[in-house]
Design a protein around this motif. Sequence first.
Motif, PDB file in Angstrom:
ATOM      1  N   LEU A   8       0.815  -1.212   0.000  1.00 40.38           N
ATOM      2  CA  LEU A   8       0.000   0.000   0.000  1.00 40.38           C
ATOM      3  C   LEU A   8       0.850   1.265   0.000  1.00 40.38           C
ATOM      4  N   THR A   9       2.076   1.168   0.482  1.00 41.40           N
ATOM      5  CA  THR A   9       2.957   2.334   0.568  1.00 41.40           C
ATOM      6  C   THR A   9       3.699   2.562  -0.738  1.00 41.40           C
ATOM      7  N   GLU A  10       4.230   3.759  -0.891  1.00 42.66           N
ATOM      8  CA  GLU A  10       4.998   4.141  -2.084  1.00 42.66           C
ATOM      9  C   GLU A  10       6.472   4.221  -1.707  1.00 42.66           C
ATOM     10  N   GLY A  11       7.293   3.313  -2.222  1.00 47.97           N
ATOM     11  CA  GLY A  11       8.712   3.335  -1.915  1.00 47.97           C
ATOM     12  C   GLY A  11       9.003   2.829  -0.510  1.00 47.97           C
ATOM     13  N   LYS A  12      10.260   2.871  -0.152  1.00 47.07           N
ATOM     14  CA  LYS A  12      10.681   2.396   1.165  1.00 47.07           C
ATOM     15  C   LYS A  12      10.400   3.477   2.207  1.00 47.07           C
ATOM     16  N   VAL A  13       9.714   3.096   3.274  1.00 51.58           N
ATOM     17  CA  VAL A  13       9.401   4.067   4.327  1.00 51.58           C
ATOM     18  C   VAL A  13      10.597   4.233   5.251  1.00 51.58           C
ATOM     19  N   ASP A  14      10.727   5.422   5.820  1.00 56.32           N
ATOM     20  CA  ASP A  14      11.865   5.671   6.714  1.00 56.32           C
ATOM     21  C   ASP A  14      11.558   5.146   8.121  1.00 56.32           C
ATOM     22  N   ASP A  15      12.559   5.248   8.983  1.00 56.99           N
ATOM     23  CA  ASP A  15      12.440   4.686  10.332  1.00 56.99           C
ATOM     24  C   ASP A  15      11.364   5.387  11.161  1.00 56.99           C
ATOM     25  N   LEU A  16      11.189   6.691  10.964  1.00 57.90           N
ATOM     26  CA  LEU A  16      10.187   7.425  11.733  1.00 57.90           C
ATOM     27  C   LEU A  16       8.777   6.942  11.399  1.00 57.90           C
ATOM     28  N   ILE A  17       8.503   6.780  10.114  1.00 62.84           N
ATOM     29  CA  ILE A  17       7.198   6.269   9.702  1.00 62.84           C
ATOM     30  C   ILE A  17       6.984   4.857  10.239  1.00 62.84           C
ATOM     31  N   GLN A  18       8.033   4.034  10.157  1.00 65.14           N
ATOM     32  CA  GLN A  18       7.925   2.670  10.665  1.00 65.14           C
ATOM     33  C   GLN A  18       7.615   2.652  12.156  1.00 65.14           C
ATOM     34  N   SER A  19       8.282   3.516  12.903  1.00 65.25           N
ATOM     35  CA  SER A  19       8.065   3.591  14.359  1.00 65.25           C
ATOM     36  C   SER A  19       6.657   4.080  14.688  1.00 65.25           C
ATOM     37  N   ASP A  20       6.229   5.136  13.993  1.00 67.21           N
ATOM     38  CA  ASP A  20       4.891   5.688  14.255  1.00 67.21           C
ATOM     39  C   ASP A  20       3.804   4.676  13.897  1.00 67.21           C
ATOM     40  N   ALA A  21       3.968   3.995  12.780  1.00 59.84           N
ATOM     41  CA  ALA A  21       2.979   3.001  12.364  1.00 59.84           C
ATOM     42  C   ALA A  21       2.895   1.853  13.368  1.00 59.84           C
ATOM     43  N   SER A  22       4.041   1.469  13.933  1.00 58.88           N
ATOM     44  CA  SER A  22       4.051   0.398  14.939  1.00 58.88           C
ATOM     45  C   SER A  22       3.298   0.812  16.193  1.00 58.88           C
ATOM     46  N   LEU A  23       3.477   2.075  16.608  1.00 61.16           N
ATOM     47  CA  LEU A  23       2.764   2.573  17.784  1.00 61.16           C
ATOM     48  C   LEU A  23       1.252   2.567  17.560  1.00 61.16           C
ATOM     49  N   VAL A  24       0.839   3.055  16.403  1.00 64.04           N
ATOM     50  CA  VAL A  24      -0.590   3.122  16.108  1.00 64.04           C
ATOM     51  C   VAL A  24      -1.174   1.713  16.000  1.00 64.04           C
ATOM     52  N   CYS A  25      -0.410   0.799  15.442  1.00 67.29           N
ATOM     53  CA  CYS A  25      -0.851  -0.587  15.332  1.00 67.29           C
ATOM     54  C   CYS A  25      -1.164  -1.161  16.716  1.00 67.29           C
ATOM     55  N   ARG A  26      -0.315  -0.858  17.691  1.00 67.68           N
ATOM     56  CA  ARG A  26      -0.541  -1.314  19.067  1.00 67.68           C
ATOM     57  C   ARG A  26      -1.809  -0.688  19.656  1.00 67.68           C
ATOM     58  N   MET A  27      -2.041   0.601  19.349  1.00 69.14           N
ATOM     59  CA  MET A  27      -3.258   1.272  19.842  1.00 69.14           C
ATOM     60  C   MET A  27      -4.517   0.577  19.340  1.00 69.14           C
ATOM     61  N   ILE A  28      -4.548   0.298  18.037  1.00 67.97           N
ATOM     62  CA  ILE A  28      -5.743  -0.287  17.435  1.00 67.97           C
ATOM     63  C   ILE A  28      -6.042  -1.650  18.052  1.00 67.97           C
ATOM     64  N   ARG A  29      -4.999  -2.398  18.350  1.00 65.12           N
ATOM     65  CA  ARG A  29      -5.201  -3.731  18.919  1.00 65.12           C
ATOM     66  C   ARG A  29      -5.486  -3.674  20.418  1.00 65.12           C
ATOM     67  N   ASN A  30      -4.960  -2.657  21.103  1.00 63.28           N
ATOM     68  CA  ASN A  30      -5.145  -2.569  22.557  1.00 63.28           C
ATOM     69  C   ASN A  30      -6.478  -1.954  22.962  1.00 63.28           C
TER      70      ASN A  30
END
Length: 554
Positions: A167-189
Amino acid sequence: MDFVKDWELKWEDALKLWSDYVKLTPAKFLFSKSEEKTEGLSGSFAAIRLLDHRVLLSVEQIQKYKLENYPLEILGHEIGHHVYCPGDLNDQAKLIYLAGLALPKLGHLTSTIVNIYEDLYINDHLKRYNHLRMEEVYQRIGKNEDRFWNFYMRTYELLWALPSETLTEGKVDDLIQSDASLVCRMIRNFPNDWEKGMFDFASICFPYFFKSDGETIQILGKISSILDTLDAGKGMAPPSGITDIEVESEIFSSELGSIKKRELSPTDFSSICNAMGIEADISDIVYRYYKDKALPYLVPFPELRTPGAKEEILEGNDLWDPGSPLEKINWMESAIRSPIVVPGYTTVEDVYGETESQEVKMNPIDLDLFVDCSGSMPNPQTSLSYLTLAGAIISLSALRTGSHVRVTLWSGKKEYKTTSGFIRNEKEILKVLTGYFGGGTCFPLDLLEDGYKEKPKRKRHILMISDDGIDTMFTQRYPKDPRSIVKNALETAEGGGSMVLQLYNPKGNKIVTEMGESGWEIYPIQNWEGLIQFSKKFVQKNYVRNQILHQTNS
């Protein structure tokens, strides 16, 4: 447009994605731009409307993005907004407020961030529990190099274990990866308590809308095509029950400090309404705000309890005297005593005694409320005014027991606003209370003079809420003696008079002392917050204690 009929047939199946018991009016298909404009659908291919719990669908835009083969995905998503997240106007309002706290200077994006946050919960539910092709919908919408869009899409990739760049365009940077991981935890928690994660999600989103020089970035077209709750409250009245909101954060708790519960101001409440598309007049918004603030404090207003008339009770029979009316003879009882009726000898009449009536007549005392609205008082339309709140508490309590209320908001000479007499219309009462002058100070003696020329049909209690400016009741230049006018009003009302005054030196004001000696109950307070405590004591003294005494004595 052949797909429309197929989608209509899929409506019941889409409802069952959430429950067998969900009932909603079928979706409304819009076939032209003019129809979309009329219904308020702009930018997105679908939207919800909380006013009539309706789903709106743009036929042209569904075809534009080639989404004809995804009826359950899109219909199920829109139904999810109605039955799951946010579900109703109040939950939407709370999310709007929480997002606004985390998005300073980005108030115009608050509704957008809330919409995206809600979509994450709904789409994840449909993907995990119903195995729908949610990722394919976003693939049809298309990729985008925008950092925020990539962060949003990367969150879905992590939630659904999709390969990178699905779904993403190109390789995402570390900040996007970190933020997406945090939000992923929120949705599941927080799948059933999404309010807990709203502040944190908005805080994570905040930096994506700023350039390196601090300039804000405008929202892109890809995002606007999926926004379906921007004007969800259009046509509705302001929500109720959100004057206090609990704020929680797992990540940015330091930014909130020690404050967990936030008390909304009228300005906050107005901003929330605007963000939800509620087109209400400021007077309606402020009316709703102060009514909600007053409801937890409502108590019975003073009223007189009068025993009903005594009732007759049959005690037996006695000999009928020939001098008594003939209709008093109890012929049945007389015939039972002797088959031969001899007037004055065998005839009897009923004898009655009296017993106390079990009925209690309620005689509510009407309320004549005068609230100072001069320049020294807060504006109730922008910040919380305890004068307005106290007036609302007492007025609404009075209405509960059948009392009629007159409210007068006063400031300078001939500068006042009053209800149309003693009324029972709570909206008109609160609309007067929530007004504002902010001028000089001069008590409206003419209202006391005109209103108490004759004795009212019901007793009235006159209540003043003011500060040192109440002395203008005696000190102003008036054609007649002010003291005699005030004395006449107090005596004619017969329900007593009270003054709750913010006084820095209660014993040093000779005029106020004189008022107390002339029959007014004076309640000095140090700050306006003390008005809430006064409201409770006022009712305890005038109603609750008297009611207990009446019950004890009877």
